[in-house]
Design an enzyme around this catalytic site. Structure first.
Site, PDB file in Angstrom:
ATOM      1  N   ASP A 130      56.461  -1.576   3.396  1.00  0.00           N
ATOM      2  CA  ASP A 130      55.161  -0.941   3.545  1.00  0.00           C
ATOM      3  C   ASP A 130      54.428  -1.679   4.673  1.00  0.00           C
ATOM      4  O   ASP A 130      54.869  -2.736   5.148  1.00  0.00           O
ATOM      5  CB  ASP A 130      54.370  -0.962   2.235  1.00  0.00           C
ATOM      6  CG  ASP A 130      53.287   0.119   2.219  1.00  0.00           C
ATOM      7  OD1 ASP A 130      52.982   0.663   3.298  1.00  0.00           O
ATOM      8  OD2 ASP A 130      52.744   0.415   1.143  1.00  0.00           O
TER       9      ASP A 130
HETATM   10  C1  BGC Z   1      50.599   2.732   2.372  1.00  0.00           C
HETATM   11  C2  BGC Z   1      51.862   3.555   2.457  1.00  0.00           C
HETATM   12  C3  BGC Z   1      51.904   4.307   3.757  1.00  0.00           C
HETATM   13  C4  BGC Z   1      51.853   3.305   4.883  1.00  0.00           C
HETATM   14  C5  BGC Z   1      51.997   3.904   6.261  1.00  0.00           C
HETATM   15  C6  BGC Z   1      50.397   1.876   3.607  1.00  0.00           C
HETATM   16  O1  BGC Z   1      49.144   1.295   3.633  1.00  0.00           O
HETATM   17  O2  BGC Z   1      50.645   1.926   1.213  1.00  0.00           O
HETATM   18  O3  BGC Z   1      51.942   4.422   1.363  1.00  0.00           O
HETATM   19  O4  BGC Z   1      53.035   5.111   3.818  1.00  0.00           O
HETATM   20  O5  BGC Z   1      50.612   2.607   4.798  1.00  0.00           O
HETATM   21  O6  BGC Z   1      50.884   4.598   6.640  1.00  0.00           O
END
Ligand code: BGC
Length: 758
Positions: free
Chosen positions: A281
């Site tokens: 993530d």
């Molecule tokens: C979120 C994810 C997301 C990623 C990319 C993160 O802050 O937890 O779910 O896919 O950002 O945008």
């Protein structure tokens, strides 16, 4: 390659042969490519960079320089056919080996055409419709350069404080699994067309169980609970062929997921046979430093050896893996494995054949994006997600006549309609509820409007829940706003109050500890009710909220969530009866904050509460001050019509391990509207070697019944459906007695019993 994936999905032997040949071809191609790659280029593939808008073909940013140097494997956050083309061109023309990039975006509930938030979509219980929504999202995104979505989020949660419940399917692992599979199918299809994009299951694992409901916080739970309640939807998505999976930000049982080898390798690959790639993530690898697990180099080692293939944004891999390799702290095999998995994904997406496969002409883009057909689907599906919570005296549907006062802070704000994670949505163009009401009434009735109050009295709280120019604070005093609203309300025949959360009060980093209606809105509602006119409350929220007071005082409540770009039409469709509500809750709505976490599929204690309504009864499980039951249970939702259920009947009173039993009910539409109903089957294992849940959803069917029509609804029960993870984590069904319960929600059920014989 597409044939290989189709073969894997369809499992036919002719296709399996094609698949083997195809796999061999792919492996030979990747072997050959990897031989040419330097270690640095292999590490480059593991780096997912983020970039804003690139201008012109001469783009010369930090990220584009790295792309040209072969230091980037994929790009996050870039969309738009031309934008993606710019970045891809640099990769395939300027980098030494010309390896195409993969482009990922959070296409969570639609792209330009935006569907209701995932929690709302789940409340439709309409699996084909959910798959269709994902397919449309994929088709739109894939016209515009995007080939990889960070969806589905399949995190089970019992905690309404956690704002990210908006992005999941709710509290139930069985329903959550069916939805996870549908979304993977919808996005990926069989990869045979350029309208299929790669799914990314997230957040692995147990991101939905943070302590205190506070986002990013650690989860700590027994493996037994994890296997039975939290892991099934991830596994279902993996079994459905999801191409990638995202590690979760949280620590789980003492270890951040990004560095958890048991999770990312032993369980995911060893036990489940996952063969896609694992992505971090956002900055999740580096965040292990903040978690307290070491410096950049140490957490990089931790992540790569745990089985985390692609580093999202933090560049820890880019900056430290070579050093760790040179120092003998990781092996070249660790890097090779990860690199190969990412190259396989690119191959599967057809990017080696055509790096611009997902970059379409401006004409094609504009033909597909936000097309009439896609919008019609979004409107139809949105209509299925609204949940009628209360309808005293059949106040709803409203007639198109007289004077209707639409009042509330959410009545005239378009940007709040689609919901959190509307990344590609043209928020400023979204129509408001007021626009939708005007259109729906088309001059047949008079619409009056007033804002009535701000979202919160406290401007800081309001600012916390609204972002990126979606600020909506009205500078007028509370008294002035209220005076204006009461003035028009007095003239009206009926009042529709548009209240609740703004869209950014749920979603990522939007945890709340108080789930009641903010004080400014409660005050307004109280005064509107005091006028003695009929009041309908439209409740906007991205989570279950506390509506105990409202349920006691407001005659009609419709839960409208955030219903996407077509919400302005979809909500009036239901309010005025063109669409009959059929949504059923997939997360319990608590009576008060203190009941959270709460879910229907909980366990008995040795001292069950037998008091009517679950209220206090000394020395039984319960609360001094409230019931043990939620206000609105899982599976609950009313209709404009009424349905009658016959008692559930079983085809036999016992079943062997290799047999089946059929449970059946007859459902009759006894009211005045043709309507859809979601028939639900729950099972309770009466005795087990470990705690059996009081009931578990094990089947559901969405049916359409004309008024007066009856239908027999059947569910087949086999031993697979009765299995659970025991104390040793074996997936077993134990012989003995089972209760089968069928009804319109998790509470109003008839029961029949059978015995499972060994
Ligand atoms: C979120 C994810 C997301 C990623 C990319 C993160 O802050 O937890 O779910 O896919 O950002 O945008």
């Amino acid at each position: 390659m597409p044939i290989a994936i189709a073969a894997a999905l369809l499992g036919s032997s002719a296709q399996a042969t094609a698949s083997n040949a195809d796999d061999a071809k792919m492996n030979a191609f990747i072997d050959d490519l990897m031989q040419k790659m330097t270690v640095e280029e292999r590490i480059g593939q593991l780096n997912l960079s983020v970039t804003g808008i690139l201008t012109g073909t001469e783009a010369n940013t930090d990220v584009t320089k790295k792309i040209a140097e072969g230091k980037v494997g994929g790009v996050l956050g870039l969309s738009g056919s031309e934008q993606v083309r710019i970045a891809q061109k640099i990769a395939v023309e300027q980098s030494r080996l010309k390896i195409p990039l993969i482009f990922g975006l959070d296409v969570i509930h639609g792209y330009k055409t935006t569907f209701p938030i995932p929690l709302a979509l789940a409340c439709s219980w309409d699996i084909p419709a959910i798959e269709e929504a994902a397919r449309i999202a994929a088709r739109e995104a894939s016209r515009d350069g995007v080939c990889w979505t960070y969806s589905p989020m399949v995190d089970i949660s019992h905690d309404a404080r956690w704002g990210r419940v908006a992005e999941g399917a709710g509290e139930d692992p069985f329903l959550g699994s069916r939805i996870a599979e549908a979304l993977v199918r919808g996005y990926q299809g069989d990869f045979s067309s350029d309208a299929n994009i790669m799914a990314c299951v997230k957040h692995f694992a147990c991101y939905g169980a943070p302590e205190g409901g506070r986002d990013y916080h650690m989860a700590d739970m027994s493996l037994w609970r994890m296997y039975n309640e939290y892991l099934p939807p991830y596994k279902a998505a993996v079994d459905a062929g999801a191409g990638s999976i995202m590690a979760s930000f949280n620590g789980l049982n003492g270890i951040p997921s990004h560095g958890n080898r048991w999770l990312l390798t032993d369980l995911l690959r060893g036990q489940w046979g996952f063969n896609g790639f694992v992505v971090a993530d956002y900055c999740g690898v580096r965040e292990m430093v903040t978690h307290g697990l070491g410096d950049d180099q140490q957490v990089g080692i931790r992540a790569i050896t745990a089985g985390l293939d692609m580093d999202m944004v933090s560049e820890v891999y880019l900056n430290t893996l070579k050093k760790s390799l040179d120092e003998g702290r990781i092996s070249i095999n660790d890097i090779n494995k990860a690199c190969r998995r990412i190259l396989v994904a690119k191959y599967r997406l057809g990017l080696f054949d055509d790096p611009y496969r997902f970059c379409h002409s401006a004409d094609e883009v504009s033909r597909e994006l936000y097309s009439d057909a896609n919008r019609a689907a979004a409107r139809r599906i949105a209509g299925e997600t609204l949940v009628l919570l209360k309808n005293e005296g059949n106040l709803l549907p409203l007639k198109r006549e007289g004077k209707i006062a639409l009042i509330g802070p959410l009545a005239d704000t378009g940007a709040n309609m689609p919901g959190t994670w509307s990344v590609a949505t043209a928020l400023n163009d979204c129509r408001t509820l007021r626009d939708g009401f005007e259109k729906a009434l088309a001059g047949k009735a008079t619409l009056l409007y007033a804002k009535g109050c701000n979202l919160y009295d406290d401007p800081q709280l309001e600012a916390n829940g609204t972002v990126f120019g979606r600020e909506m604070r009205d500078p007028r005093s509370a008294e002035e706003l209220e005076r204006k609203a009461l003035k028009i309300a007095k003239k009206a025949d009926v009042i529709v109050a548009a209240l609740g959360e703004a869209s950014e009060m749920s979603g990522e980093s939007a945890s709340r500890t108080r789930l009641e209606l903010p004080e400014s809105q409660r005050r307004l509602l109280t005064k509107l009710l005091a006028l003695g006119k009929p009041v309908v409350m439209l409740n906007f929220s991205g989570r279950p909220v506390v509506l105990d007071w409202e349920n006691r005082n407001v005659p009609a409540i419709l839960q409208v969530w955030f219903a996407g770009t077509e919400a302005a039409d979809a909500i009036p469709d239901v309010v005025f009866g063109d669409v009959v509500p059929s949504g059923k809750l997939t997360m319990s709505f608590p009576r008060n904050d203190g009941q959270v976490p709460i879910c229907y599929n909980t366990y008995n204690t040795g001292r069950p509460n037998k008091k009517e309504g679950g209220y206090f009864d000394k020395f039984t499980t319960g609360y001094l001050d409230t019931s043990i039951y939620p206000l609105f249970p899982f599976g609950y939702g009313l209709s404009y019509t009424t349905f009658e259920y016959s008692p559930v009947k079983l085809s036999a009173s016992s079943m062997n391990y290799d047999g089946t039993i059929t449970a059946s009910v007859t459902v009759t539409n006894t009211g005045n509207y043709d309507a859809d109903e979601v028939v639900q089957m729950y099972i309770h294992d009466v005795y087990r070697s470990v705690l059996p849940p009081l009931k578990e959803l094990k089947g559901f069917k969405r049916i359409s019944l004309k008024k007066g029509e009856s239908r027999k609804v059947e569910f087949t029960i086999d031993v697979e459906l009765l299995k659970f993870y025991d104390a040793q984590l074996h997936h077993v069904a134990e012989p003995g007695e089972f209760e089968v319960m069928v009804g319109p929600n998790s509470t109003d059920l008839s029961i029949a019993k059978f015995t499972l014989n060994r």
